[in-house]
Write a protein that holds these residues in place. Structure first.
Motif, short mmCIF file in Angstrom:
data_model
loop_
_atom_site.label_atom_id
_atom_site.label_comp_id
_atom_site.label_asym_id
_atom_site.label_seq_id
_atom_site.Cartn_x
_atom_site.Cartn_y
_atom_site.Cartn_z
N LYS A 164 40.33 39.98 31.72
CA LYS A 164 40.87 39.35 32.93
C LYS A 164 41.41 40.37 33.92
O LYS A 164 41.51 40.08 35.12
N LYS A 165 41.76 41.55 33.45
CA LYS A 165 42.34 42.58 34.32
C LYS A 165 41.26 43.38 35.06
O LYS A 165 41.59 44.23 35.89
N LEU A 166 40.01 43.13 34.77
CA LEU A 166 38.92 43.88 35.39
C LEU A 166 38.86 43.57 36.89
O LEU A 166 38.89 42.39 37.29
N ASP A 167 38.80 44.61 37.72
CA ASP A 167 38.80 44.37 39.18
C ASP A 167 37.46 43.79 39.61
O ASP A 167 36.45 43.91 38.93
N GLU A 168 37.45 43.16 40.78
CA GLU A 168 36.28 42.42 41.26
C GLU A 168 35.08 43.33 41.52
O GLU A 168 33.94 42.92 41.32
N ALA A 169 35.33 44.54 41.96
CA ALA A 169 34.22 45.46 42.23
C ALA A 169 33.45 45.77 40.95
O ALA A 169 32.20 45.74 40.92
N LYS A 170 34.18 46.08 39.88
CA LYS A 170 33.55 46.37 38.59
C LYS A 170 32.88 45.11 38.04
O LYS A 170 31.78 45.19 37.45
N ARG A 171 33.50 43.97 38.21
CA ARG A 171 32.93 42.72 37.72
C ARG A 171 31.59 42.45 38.42
O ARG A 171 30.61 42.04 37.79
N ALA A 172 31.56 42.67 39.73
CA ALA A 172 30.32 42.46 40.48
C ALA A 172 29.24 43.46 40.04
O ALA A 172 28.06 43.12 39.92
N GLU A 173 29.65 44.71 39.77
CA GLU A 173 28.71 45.74 39.33
C GLU A 173 28.11 45.39 37.97
O GLU A 173 26.89 45.49 37.76
N PHE A 174 28.97 44.97 37.02
CA PHE A 174 28.50 44.62 35.68
C PHE A 174 27.58 43.39 35.74
O PHE A 174 26.57 43.32 35.04
N THR A 175 27.94 42.44 36.59
CA THR A 175 27.11 41.23 36.73
C THR A 175 25.73 41.59 37.27
O THR A 175 24.70 41.07 36.79
N ARG A 176 25.71 42.49 38.24
CA ARG A 176 24.44 42.92 38.82
C ARG A 176 23.60 43.68 37.77
O ARG A 176 22.39 43.48 37.67
#
Length: 334
Positions: free
Chosen positions: A142-154
Motif C-alpha cells: 500500500k505504501k508503493l508510490d503511484e509512479a512505481k505502481r504505474a510502471e509495474f502495471t505497464r
C-alpha cells in the motif's frame, strides 16, 4: 500339427481315398494290384503329410517372428529370395517390419522433440512469469508510490502480451507440424503480399527511422496461402528490423521465371555470425546478436510455413554488412 482340424480332415480324406482305391483294385484287378496301390497310397500320403508338416513349421517360425516384432525386436531378417507364395509372404512381412521399425524410430524422435519443446517452452515462460509474480507482490504494498505502481502495471501488461504472442505462435507451429493446417492454393501477387506484410512492421520501422525499398515485376505471382505466407514474411521482416540500426535500409525485391517465384529480403544491419547460420531456423535458437526479448521462434515459423507450401528459404549474411533472405516458391514439385 495333427491337433489342427483341417489336418485331421485331410488325413481322414486321404485314408478313405486310399482304402477305396485299394478295395476297388482288389475287386476289379487282383490281390497284387491291391497291394501295389496300397503301397503307392501310403507313400503319397506320407509325402503329403511331410510336406504339410514342413509348411506348418515355416508358418510357426513366422508366427514366432511376428511375436518378436510385437515385443519391439525389429532386427530379425526373414527375407527369402526363392520362388513361391511362402517366400513372397516372408518378404512382405519383412517389408512391414522395416516400416514398423521406421515408424518406431520416428515416434521416438517425436518424443525427444516433444520433451525438448516442453523444456524450451517452460524456460521461455518462466522468466516473464517470475517477473510478474515479483511485480504483483510489490503492487500489493500500500505504501508503493503511484509512479512505481504505474510502471509495474505497464511491465506486467508487456509481459502478458509477450506470453500471449508466444502461446499463439506455438499453437500455430503445432498445427503446421501436425499437418492440420490446410494451405490454400490461390494465385498470390507478390506486390500484394509485400504490402500486407509491410503494414505490420511500419510502426517499428518508423520508430527506428528505417527505410523500406520495394522493387520487382508487378506481374510476379505464385500459388499459395496469402495469410500464412504473409505471416512468414512478417516474421522475416521483424528479424530484419530488429537487427538493423536506426536509419538503416531494408529492401525487398521479387521476380518470376519459368521455374520459381523469388522474394529477396535484405537489410544492412548487424549480420549473422557464420557459426549461427546453420541454426537460425531452429525453434528457440538464439544467436549471438539476438536481442534480450528475442524468443527464437519467428524464423522457425517462417521456415515451416514456406517449406509446407513447397517453397525454400536460404539465408546469406556477413557480420557488419547485413543479411539477405531468399524465398523461392517453385512452379512444379517433383
Amino acid at each position: 500339427m495333427l491337433r489342427n482340424r483341417e489336418i485331421q480332415m485331410l488325413v481322414l480324406i486321404l485314408c478313405i481315398i486310399s482304402f477305396c482305391a485299394t478295395a476297388l483294385a482288389g475287386i476289379i484287378l487282383s490281390y497284387r494290384a491291391a497291394i501295389f496301390i496300397l503301397i503307392i497310397s501310403i507313400v503319397l500320403n506320407g509325402c503329403s503329410l511331410i510336406f504339410t508338416r514342413w509348411r506348418y513349421r515355416e508358418i510357426e517360425k513366422l508366427s514366432g517372428y511376428l511375436r518378436q516384432i510385437t515385443s519391439g525386436n525389429y532386427s530379425l531378417d526373414v527375407r527369402d529370395n526363392r520362388e513361391g507364395e511362402l517366400s513372397i509372404l516372408k518378404n512382405e512381412i519383412y517389408k512391414v517390419t522395416v516400416v514398423l521399425s521406421e515408424h518406431s524410430s520416428l515416434l521416438q524422435q517425436d518424443k525427444v522433440k516433444l520433451t525438448n519443446a516442453i523444456s524450451d517452452i517452460s524456460h521461455q515462460l518462466k522468466t516473464p512469469l517470475t517477473s510478474m509474480m515479483v511485480m504483483a507482490e510489490l503492487l500489493s504494498d500500500k505504501k508503493l508510490d503511484e509512479a512505481k505502481r504505474a510502471e509495474f502495471t505497464r511491465n506486467i501488461r508487456v509481459q502478458l502480451e509477450r506470453i500471449d504472442w508466444l502461446v499463439s505462435s506455438l499453437l500455430k507451429l503445432s498445427k503446421i507440424d501436425a499437418g492440420t493446417v490446410l494451405f490454400k492454393k490461390d494465385k498470390i501477387f507478390v506486390r500484394e503480399l509485400v504490402q500486407k506484410a509491410a503494414e505490420s512492421v511500419s510502426i517499428p520501422m518508423d520508430i527506428k527511422q528505417q527505410t523500406l525499398k520495394v522493387s520487382g515485376n508487378e506481374s510476379a505471382a505464385f500459388l499459395g496461402d496469402l495469410n500464412w505466407t504473409a505471416e512468414a514474411l512478417i516474421n522475416i521482416l521483424k528479424n530484419c528490423v530488429e537487427h538493423t540500426n536506426e536509419g538503416g535500409n531494408i529492401t525487398i525485391g521479387f521476380s518470376e521465371n519459368a521455374l520459381y517465384t523469388e522474394i529477396a529480403v535484405r537489410d544492412n544491419g548487424k549480420g549473422i555470425p557464420k557459426e549461427d547460420l546453420p541454426y537460425i531456423f531452429q525453434r528457440f535458437y538464439k544467436g549471438k546478436n539476438a536481442g534480450e526479448d528475442s524468443v527464437g521462434i519467428g524464423l522457425a515459423m517462417a521456415y515451416s510455413i514456406i517449406t509446407r507450401q513447397h517453397g525454400d528459404i536460404e539465408v546469406e549474411s556477413e557480420e557488419g554488412e547485413g543479411t539477405q533472405f531468399r524465398i523461392k516458391f517453385y512452379k512444379h514439385v517433383i
